[in-house]
Design an enzyme around this catalytic site. Sequence first.
Site, short mmCIF file in Angstrom:
data_model
loop_
_atom_site.label_atom_id
_atom_site.label_comp_id
_atom_site.label_asym_id
_atom_site.label_seq_id
_atom_site.Cartn_x
_atom_site.Cartn_y
_atom_site.Cartn_z
N ASP A 74 0.81 -1.22 0.00
CA ASP A 74 0.00 0.00 0.00
C ASP A 74 0.85 1.27 0.00
O ASP A 74 2.07 1.22 0.20
CB ASP A 74 -0.95 -0.01 1.21
CG ASP A 74 -0.27 -0.42 2.51
OD1 ASP A 74 0.97 -0.35 2.58
OD2 ASP A 74 -0.96 -0.80 3.46
N ASN A 93 -7.77 -2.95 14.25
CA ASN A 93 -9.14 -3.25 13.81
C ASN A 93 -9.19 -4.41 12.82
O ASN A 93 -10.20 -4.64 12.17
CB ASN A 93 -9.80 -2.00 13.20
CG ASN A 93 -9.08 -1.51 11.95
OD1 ASN A 93 -8.13 -2.14 11.49
ND2 ASN A 93 -9.55 -0.40 11.39
N HIS A 103 -7.29 -4.69 10.08
CA HIS A 103 -6.98 -4.41 8.67
C HIS A 103 -5.69 -5.10 8.24
O HIS A 103 -4.78 -5.31 9.03
CB HIS A 103 -6.98 -2.90 8.36
CG HIS A 103 -5.84 -2.09 8.85
ND1 HIS A 103 -6.00 -0.91 9.54
CD2 HIS A 103 -4.50 -2.25 8.73
CE1 HIS A 103 -4.83 -0.39 9.82
NE2 HIS A 103 -3.89 -1.19 9.35
N GLU A 117 -9.66 -1.81 5.24
CA GLU A 117 -10.35 -1.54 6.49
C GLU A 117 -11.58 -2.45 6.63
O GLU A 117 -12.05 -3.03 5.64
CB GLU A 117 -10.78 -0.07 6.53
CG GLU A 117 -9.63 0.93 6.44
CD GLU A 117 -8.83 1.06 7.75
OE1 GLU A 117 -8.89 0.16 8.61
OE2 GLU A 117 -8.13 2.08 7.90
#
Length: 241
Positions: A67, A136, A138, A143
Site C-alpha cells: 500500500d 481493527n 486491517h 479496512e
Amino acid sequence: MKLIKTSTYEALSQMAAAQIISKIHANPRLNLGLATGSTPTGVYKRLIQDHEVNKTSYKQVNSFNLDEYIGISKKDHNSYHYFMCENLFDHIDIPIDQTHIPDGTAENLDEECRRYEQFIQEHGGIDLQILGIGQNGHIGFNEPGTSFTSRTHIINLAESTRKANSRFFESLEDVPTQAITMGIASIMESKEIFLLVSGDSKAEALARLVNGEVSEQFPASVLKNHKNVTIFADKEASALL
Ligand code: GLP
C-alpha cells in the site's frame, strides 16, 4: 493457519527473517510482498544484517508493497516509498526498478490501481507476502467492511487507523485520509503469507483472528481461507490466546 509463538519480538523477527532468507536461497527470483509499519522493521534489520554478513543477494528479487498513502510524494519522509528505502532497499542489493509500490501521486488513481494489479499478475503473482495487522483487523489498508473480492483499490482510512499512524506524523491532521492498497483478493492470491503480530496492542486482534468467525467486518479473518499462512506472534500479542 500455522501459529508460531515466540518469547520476544526479537525472536519473532529472527525466525521470520530466517525463513524469508531460506526461501530466497531456494528461489533467487522470489516475488516478495512487503509491508510497512513498525512490526516488520525487526525482520528488515535482520535481512540487512544477513545480506552484509552472508551476502544473500536480492539482485533477482522483485518486491511488491501492499500500500501507499494518497497525496504524499515519494520523497516525503512519511511515504511508504521513503520508509522502504530507509528500512530495507537502500541497504541490500535489490535494483530499485525491481521494487514496486503503488503510486499515491498518480494523476489517475483508478488507472494506477488497475496498473498495479495487472503488473503483479504479469510478474507471475506474489510468492511470499509479509503482512502486519491493524488493531481493527486491517491487512494492507483494507479496512473493516472491505469486500473479500476486492482488487487493488482506493480506500478511505478509518479514523482509528489515522490515529494509530499519527505517531509518524507531526499531527493527526497531517495523516492522509486515503490510500491505495492491494485488495483482499489480491493478497489472497499470494502463494504463501507470513503474518507478523507483535505487542499487547494487537492481542485482541489476534485472539479475534484465531477464535472468531470469518467476516468482512474483520479483514484479517479471510486468512483462515488461505492454505499457506504462518502467523508469527510474540508473547504480548499472544496474551489472550
Ligand atoms: C499500517 C499498514 C499496515 C500495517 C499496519 C500495522 O496501517 N498499512 O500494512 O500492517 O499499519 O502497523 P504496525 O506494525 O505499525 O502496528
